[in-house]
Motif scaffolding. Structure first.
Motif, PDB file in Angstrom:
ATOM      1  N   ASN A  31       0.846  -1.184   0.000  1.00  0.00           N
ATOM      2  CA  ASN A  31       0.000   0.000   0.000  1.00  0.00           C
ATOM      3  C   ASN A  31       0.884   1.236   0.000  1.00  0.00           C
ATOM      4  OD1 ASN A  31      -2.670  -1.326   0.368  1.00  0.00           O
ATOM      5  ND2 ASN A  31      -1.745  -2.004   2.279  1.00  0.00           N
ATOM      6  N   TYR A  32       0.564   2.179  -0.860  1.00  0.00           N
ATOM      7  CA  TYR A  32       1.378   3.389  -0.928  1.00  0.00           C
ATOM      8  C   TYR A  32       0.530   4.555  -1.435  1.00  0.00           C
ATOM      9  CZ  TYR A  32       1.638   2.570  -6.001  1.00  0.00           C
ATOM     10  OH  TYR A  32       1.330   2.388  -7.322  1.00  0.00           O
ATOM     11  N   THR A  33       1.043   5.754  -1.228  1.00  0.00           N
ATOM     12  CA  THR A  33       0.379   6.962  -1.698  1.00  0.00           C
ATOM     13  C   THR A  33       1.053   7.426  -2.982  1.00  0.00           C
ATOM     14  OG1 THR A  33      -0.145   7.622   0.559  1.00  0.00           O
ATOM     15  CG2 THR A  33      -0.304   9.314  -1.131  1.00  0.00           C
ATOM     16  N   ALA A  34       0.287   7.492  -4.053  1.00  0.00           N
ATOM     17  CA  ALA A  34       0.822   7.872  -5.360  1.00  0.00           C
ATOM     18  C   ALA A  34       0.277   9.232  -5.786  1.00  0.00           C
ATOM     19  CB  ALA A  34       0.448   6.817  -6.402  1.00  0.00           C
ATOM     20  N   LYS A  35       0.855   9.745  -6.860  1.00  0.00           N
ATOM     21  CA  LYS A  35       0.364  10.984  -7.456  1.00  0.00           C
ATOM     22  C   LYS A  35      -0.250  10.696  -8.820  1.00  0.00           C
ATOM     23  CE  LYS A  35       3.617  14.456  -5.613  1.00  0.00           C
ATOM     24  NZ  LYS A  35       4.662  15.439  -5.995  1.00  0.00           N
ATOM     25  N   GLU A  36      -1.237  11.477  -9.191  1.00  0.00           N
ATOM     26  CA  GLU A  36      -1.768  11.491 -10.549  1.00  0.00           C
ATOM     27  C   GLU A  36      -1.698  12.918 -11.072  1.00  0.00           C
ATOM     28  OE1 GLU A  36      -5.052   7.852 -10.654  1.00  0.00           O
ATOM     29  OE2 GLU A  36      -5.722   9.935 -10.518  1.00  0.00           O
ATOM     30  N   ALA A  37      -1.380  13.051 -12.355  1.00  0.00           N
ATOM     31  CA  ALA A  37      -1.353  14.366 -12.991  1.00  0.00           C
ATOM     32  C   ALA A  37      -2.592  14.502 -13.873  1.00  0.00           C
ATOM     33  CB  ALA A  37      -0.087  14.526 -13.831  1.00  0.00           C
ATOM     34  N   HIS A  38      -3.343  15.580 -13.667  1.00  0.00           N
ATOM     35  CA  HIS A  38      -4.568  15.809 -14.430  1.00  0.00           C
ATOM     36  C   HIS A  38      -4.507  17.148 -15.154  1.00  0.00           C
ATOM     37  CE1 HIS A  38      -7.029  12.461 -12.765  1.00  0.00           C
ATOM     38  NE2 HIS A  38      -6.187  12.588 -11.748  1.00  0.00           N
ATOM     39  N   CYS A  39      -4.964  17.138 -16.370  1.00  0.00           N
ATOM     40  CA  CYS A  39      -5.023  18.362 -17.175  1.00  0.00           C
ATOM     41  C   CYS A  39      -5.921  19.384 -16.465  1.00  0.00           C
ATOM     42  CB  CYS A  39      -5.580  18.042 -18.558  1.00  0.00           C
ATOM     43  SG  CYS A  39      -5.901  19.493 -19.579  1.00  0.00           S
ATOM     44  N   THR A  40      -5.443  20.617 -16.337  1.00  0.00           N
ATOM     45  CA  THR A  40      -6.251  21.655 -15.677  1.00  0.00           C
ATOM     46  C   THR A  40      -7.392  22.139 -16.561  1.00  0.00           C
ATOM     47  OG1 THR A  40      -4.674  23.330 -16.455  1.00  0.00           O
ATOM     48  CG2 THR A  40      -4.338  22.463 -14.236  1.00  0.00           C
ATOM     49  N   GLU A  41      -7.340  21.807 -17.844  1.00  0.00           N
ATOM     50  CA  GLU A  41      -8.401  22.240 -18.761  1.00  0.00           C
ATOM     51  C   GLU A  41      -9.565  21.251 -18.799  1.00  0.00           C
ATOM     52  OE1 GLU A  41      -8.477  25.137 -20.301  1.00  0.00           O
ATOM     53  OE2 GLU A  41      -6.543  25.681 -19.417  1.00  0.00           O
ATOM     54  N   CYS A  42      -9.246  19.962 -18.997  1.00  0.00           N
ATOM     55  CA  CYS A  42     -10.322  18.975 -19.167  1.00  0.00           C
ATOM     56  C   CYS A  42     -10.350  17.899 -18.084  1.00  0.00           C
ATOM     57  CB  CYS A  42     -10.210  18.314 -20.540  1.00  0.00           C
ATOM     58  SG  CYS A  42      -8.777  17.219 -20.698  1.00  0.00           S
ATOM     59  N   LYS A  50       8.082  13.368 -14.206  1.00  0.00           N
ATOM     60  CA  LYS A  50       8.471  13.557 -12.799  1.00  0.00           C
ATOM     61  C   LYS A  50       7.459  12.908 -11.848  1.00  0.00           C
ATOM     62  CE  LYS A  50       6.382  18.061 -11.666  1.00  0.00           C
ATOM     63  NZ  LYS A  50       6.652  19.405 -11.107  1.00  0.00           N
ATOM     64  N   VAL A  51       6.195  12.880 -12.250  1.00  0.00           N
ATOM     65  CA  VAL A  51       5.170  12.211 -11.437  1.00  0.00           C
ATOM     66  C   VAL A  51       5.374  10.700 -11.495  1.00  0.00           C
ATOM     67  CG1 VAL A  51       2.696  11.775 -11.176  1.00  0.00           C
ATOM     68  CG2 VAL A  51       3.511  14.082 -11.703  1.00  0.00           C
ATOM     69  N   HIS A  52       5.696  10.211 -12.680  1.00  0.00           N
ATOM     70  CA  HIS A  52       5.982   8.782 -12.850  1.00  0.00           C
ATOM     71  C   HIS A  52       7.177   8.371 -11.994  1.00  0.00           C
ATOM     72  CE1 HIS A  52       6.329   4.897 -14.806  1.00  0.00           C
ATOM     73  NE2 HIS A  52       7.590   5.154 -15.088  1.00  0.00           N
ATOM     74  N   ASP A  53       8.238   9.192 -11.986  1.00  0.00           N
ATOM     75  CA  ASP A  53       9.422   8.893 -11.176  1.00  0.00           C
ATOM     76  C   ASP A  53       9.081   8.920  -9.688  1.00  0.00           C
ATOM     77  OD1 ASP A  53      10.864   8.691 -13.504  1.00  0.00           O
ATOM     78  OD2 ASP A  53      11.754  10.693 -13.364  1.00  0.00           O
ATOM     79  N   TYR A  54       8.243   9.871  -9.310  1.00  0.00           N
ATOM     80  CA  TYR A  54       7.825   9.960  -7.911  1.00  0.00           C
ATOM     81  C   TYR A  54       7.115   8.678  -7.484  1.00  0.00           C
ATOM     82  CZ  TYR A  54       4.990  11.346  -3.865  1.00  0.00           C
ATOM     83  OH  TYR A  54       4.383  11.396  -2.637  1.00  0.00           O
ATOM     84  N   ASN A  55       6.213   8.181  -8.326  1.00  0.00           N
ATOM     85  CA  ASN A  55       5.453   6.975  -7.992  1.00  0.00           C
ATOM     86  C   ASN A  55       6.339   5.743  -7.912  1.00  0.00           C
ATOM     87  OD1 ASN A  55       3.060   8.403  -7.823  1.00  0.00           O
ATOM     88  ND2 ASN A  55       2.500   8.034  -9.949  1.00  0.00           N
ATOM     89  N   LEU A  56       7.329   5.661  -8.791  1.00  0.00           N
ATOM     90  CA  LEU A  56       8.261   4.538  -8.728  1.00  0.00           C
ATOM     91  C   LEU A  56       9.021   4.539  -7.411  1.00  0.00           C
ATOM     92  CD1 LEU A  56       9.765   4.431 -12.351  1.00  0.00           C
ATOM     93  CD2 LEU A  56       8.108   2.852 -11.325  1.00  0.00           C
ATOM     94  N   LYS A  57       9.427   5.727  -6.979  1.00  0.00           N
ATOM     95  CA  LYS A  57      10.144   5.828  -5.715  1.00  0.00           C
ATOM     96  C   LYS A  57       9.240   5.477  -4.538  1.00  0.00           C
ATOM     97  CE  LYS A  57      13.272   8.742  -3.035  1.00  0.00           C
ATOM     98  NZ  LYS A  57      12.790   8.255  -1.748  1.00  0.00           N
ATOM     99  N   ARG A  58       7.982   5.905  -4.606  1.00  0.00           N
ATOM    100  CA  ARG A  58       7.060   5.588  -3.523  1.00  0.00           C
ATOM    101  C   ARG A  58       6.830   4.077  -3.418  1.00  0.00           C
ATOM    102  NH1 ARG A  58       5.963   8.733   0.516  1.00  0.00           N
ATOM    103  NH2 ARG A  58       3.833   7.970   0.661  1.00  0.00           N
ATOM    104  N   ILE A  59       6.699   3.415  -4.569  1.00  0.00           N
ATOM    105  CA  ILE A  59       6.538   1.954  -4.573  1.00  0.00           C
ATOM    106  C   ILE A  59       7.785   1.301  -3.986  1.00  0.00           C
ATOM    107  CG2 ILE A  59       6.314  -0.085  -6.032  1.00  0.00           C
ATOM    108  CD1 ILE A  59       4.718   1.676  -7.994  1.00  0.00           C
TER     109      ILE A  59
END
Length: 334
Positions: A31-42, A50-59
């Protein structure tokens, strides 16, 4: 660099959101806390390196924590402690010369190798024995640099400049300086929360001292003896001559957050907070409410409880301690 949104068909800005996730690694559920990146427009989900790298490190960190494996940061600390390179350290430990380098690059050590690395972090004598045993495998300069580092660490420890008392004194001095008023009771609880959240967020305790499960909450016995004459009055000490050379910037930021989020409460309120937390309660099992006890609050219990708190409140940095402090105050006083 901003990402491309396939829905908007344009380069867009994005916002990050935290989510709780689960992943099976080598048959173990993590179990871990991950990030998701969402478009501010849609609002579409985006791939951001950088978000992908962050999630790999969290795992990676979550798996290491679940398996009790040493972290990359702890390996780097050992290298700096002993003033030694990656290759010589591998050879001194009796491993292939590229082993430590692989671990620093993200490879997972076996439990046996992890335990060896943890032992040299915790015990200078273990490292010294391994150095003498394998000194023929490294250059003369590598041997002498490491030997000198060990001797210097031992000298400082014997003089009180490294280890429990001096480090905890630095923490106390910093807390006294940052708090307008602090009683001995409040100081004990701020030390406890500083220690607990230091491990939860930075994966390392601030100091080595153990606390005991007294009637009025967690207590560091030596600190109690030092300040007990103040009773329920604020501690008054001359702070002009103090310095904080043993505290890193990261540790000072943590202590600032502890002061901001827990230092605003009285010692009695902080006591009540610790009374509903698992570490104190578990150490008090078998004792009545007003029965004295010198039972140690296990560091392993502190680790587990506050790691769970970190995950529950999705803590990423020391500022996130606020959510927990506000929540536990409400639980005890509303």
């Amino acid at each position: 660099m901003l990402p491309f949104c396939g829905t908007c068909e344009d380069i867009v800005d994005f916002e990050e959101k935290f989510i709780n996730k689960r992943k099976i690694i080598k048959g173990r559920e993590i179990n871990y806390t991950a990030k998701e990146a969402h478009c501010t427009e849609c609002g579409s989900l985006l791939f951001v390196p950088k978000v992908h790298d962050y999630n790999l490190k969290r795992i990676n960190d979550a798996y290491r924590e679940a398996e009790g494996l040493i972290t990359v940061e702890e390996i780097e600390k050992a290298i700096n402690m002993y003033n030694i390179g990656k290759r010589p350290l591998s050879l001194i430990l009796g491993w292939g010369e590229g082993t430590v380098t692989r671990y620093l690059n993200g490879d997972m050590p076996t439990k046996q190798y992890s335990q060896t690395l943890k032992r040299i972090l915790e015990d200078l004598n273990v490292m010294e024995e391994l150095l003498e045993e394998n000194k023929h495998k490294v250059t003369g300069s590598a041997y002498s640099n490491c030997k000198e580092a060990i001797q210097e660490l031992k000298r400082k420890k014997s003089n009180g400049f490294v280890g429990d008392q001096k480090k905890i004194d630095n923490v106390i001095q910093y807390l006294l300086l940052k708090c307008e008023e602090i009683t001995p009771l409040a100081l004990q609880k701020l030390l406890y929360y500083s220690q607990a959240f230091s491990y939860a967020i930075n994966k390392e305790f601030l100091f080595d001292d153990d606390c005991e499960a007294w009637v009025h909450g967690p207590v560091y016995r030596n600190i109690y003896e030092k300040y007990k004459n103040y009773g329920y009055n604020p501690i008054e000490e001359e702070l002009d001559h103090y310095n904080f050379e043993l505290l890193t910037n990261e540790e000072r930021e943590l202590l600032d957050s502890i002061v901001n989020n827990f230092g605003c409460y009285s010692g009695k309120i902080l006591e009540e907070m610790t009374h509903i937390e698992a570490p104190w309660k578990e150490a008090r099992k078998g004792f009545s409410d007003n029965e004295p006890s010198n039972q140690t609050i296990s560091k392993d219990t502190i680790k587990k409880y506050f790691n769970d708190i970190k995950n529950k409140y999705q803590m990423v940095n020391v500022a996130d301690i606020r959510d927990y402090s506000e929540d536990i105050f409400q639980k005890t006083h509303l």
